[in-house]
Design an enzyme around this catalytic site. Structure first.
Site, short mmCIF file in Angstrom:
data_model
loop_
_atom_site.label_atom_id
_atom_site.label_comp_id
_atom_site.label_asym_id
_atom_site.label_seq_id
_atom_site.Cartn_x
_atom_site.Cartn_y
_atom_site.Cartn_z
N ASP A 1 6.93 2.55 6.13
CA ASP A 1 6.84 1.81 4.91
C ASP A 1 7.02 2.83 3.52
O ASP A 1 7.38 2.60 2.71
CB ASP A 1 5.63 1.17 4.85
CG ASP A 1 5.40 -0.43 5.55
OD1 ASP A 1 6.46 -0.34 6.22
OD2 ASP A 1 4.58 -1.01 5.16
N SER B 1 0.97 -1.28 -0.06
CA SER B 1 0.06 0.01 0.08
C SER B 1 0.89 1.28 0.01
O SER B 1 0.58 2.10 -0.66
CB SER B 1 -0.82 -0.27 1.25
OG SER B 1 -0.32 0.06 2.33
#
Length: 400
Positions: A208, A150
């Site tokens: 991330d 994502s």
């Protein structure tokens, strides 16, 4: 800038794996996250006049909207669009209603659509008009496997939309195959990608999207993200056991064990912390293309940490089997991420024979696992000419 992207360009961003520090990081210890050279690709082209189209073949999304209706929606909810401010519940509810997404829908298709709409409206509100664009996104990363899929999506979207709106440059020169943005521009990309991650995950750590933006390796501790000075590119096998797990349940289980046996469990967390810090030192000392003698210490760190993670209670029979299979080929593995199934990484020293790698991959696949031979320490978000992409990526992007 417009002339360059009118012919079509692509943006890519890497996934991520945790090398050391998973679970311990929740309790204030150091974690090392590295960029994984399985990437998400976004093709960017001018759209039909007055239309925005997004196609995500991996999660079954194909949507398009008229720019006037997006402008009108933006006008209704634009009060708080800011790269440092979380999307509000009111904004997200309005976007869900507009896109026909049911309240509480949390499938990857719904969340990806929501993140796209939010980022498109927020970035265009700050930097210009809603652009007429045609965007296709495809990923080599499996979703829901803890590999930063994502975030790679959010980083690609941020870079593409910021470039189209003129907030960052188009660094690719005529005749070049790839280019990267300046440090200042990467910071802007990362800030907006973090907002996309907030739409998808609510309260992400920011690790991330930072790995997807800068690549290489990052140290994360108590909310502070520090890039490693330099990091070598290391070959690995990445294996997905395909055993589903709940990160929330695993994290809660570790916490319970620490509360129950603090005198036993806290030294385990301290040891994991020491492994992360020692590993950071080793990685920063290694040359870009390290020779085999650097690997035994990294392999020992893998073995020790895997045992620690089993002590924390986040192992799984599938991961034990995976470690046994790779050990039978002289290779060292550990889980990466939440554990309880999920994924593991296996180091491939440069003197590993191709036959041993192939045999290990075959044995892992025979267990029902999915296996990729890839690298860690990969570059962050990158701009590509379409002609420079490999055949498989081009084929997927051109079919959509």
């Amino acid at each position: 800038m417009v002339a360059m992207w009118e012919r079509g360009l692509a943006v890519s961003a890497p996934g991520k794996v945790i090398v050391h520090g998973e679970h311990a990081v929740v309790h204030g210890k150091v974690a090392l996250a590295v960029a994984l050279d399985l990437r998400t690709f976004l093709r960017l082209r001018p759209g039909a006049e007055g239309r925005v189209r997004v196609c995500l073949p991996g999660v079954g999304v194909q949507r398009s909207w008229d720019t006037p209706e997006l402008r009108a929606l933006r006008g209704r909810i634009a009060a708080d669009f800011e790269e440092s401010k979380s999307p509000s519940l009111e904004q997200l509810d309005a976007l869900r209603e507009f896109a026909g997404i049911a309240a509480g829908a949390s499938g990857p298709d719904s969340l990806a659509t929501l993140a796209f709409l939010y980022m498109c409206l927020a970035i265009s509100a700050k930097y210009g008009d809603v652009p007429s664009v045609d965007i296709v996104v495809w990923s080599e990363l499996p979703t829901g496997a803890g590999l930063g899929s994502s975030a790679a999506y959010a980083v690609c979207l941020a870079a593409a939309l910021l470039m189209v709106c003129g907030a960052i440059s188009c660094p690719l020169q005529e005749g070049e195959s790839t280019a990267r943005w300046t440090e200042e521009e990467l910071t802007v990309i990362n800030n907006w990608a973090f907002q996309g991650e907030r739409v998808i995950h609510g309260n992400p750590s920011g690790v991330d999207n930072a790995v997807g933006t800068w690549g290489g390796a990052l140290r994360y501790q108590a909310g502070k993200i520090t890039p490693l000075r330099r990091v070598p590119t290391l070959r690995i096998l990445l294996t997905n056991t395909k055993v589903p797990r709940s990160t929330k349940v695993l994290v809660a289980g570790v916490k319970e064990k620490i509360l129950k046996f603090p005198a036993i469990m806290n030294p385990v967390l301290d040891s994991i912390d020491a492994i992360s810090q020692e590993c950071q030192s080793v990685l920063e000392e290694m040359p870009a293309n390290p020779s085999p003698e650097y690997y035994p210490v990294l392999e020992e760190f893998f073995d020790i940490n895997q045992h620690h993670l089993n002590v924390l209670g986040v192992g799984h029979p599938s991961l034990d089997r995976l470690c046994q299979v790779t050990a039978s080929h002289g290779l060292h593995s550990k889980l990466t991420g939440a554990g309880g199934g999920g994924c593991a990484i296996t180091l491939l020293p440069p003197d590993t024979s191709p036959l041993a790698v192939e045999a290990a991959k075959q044995d892992l696949c025979a267990c029902g696992f999915e296996c990729w031979e890839t690298k860690i320490g990969a570059p962050g978000v990158t701009l590509h000419s379409l002609s420079s992409l490999n055949t498989q990526v081009l084929h997927v992007l051109s079919q959509s």
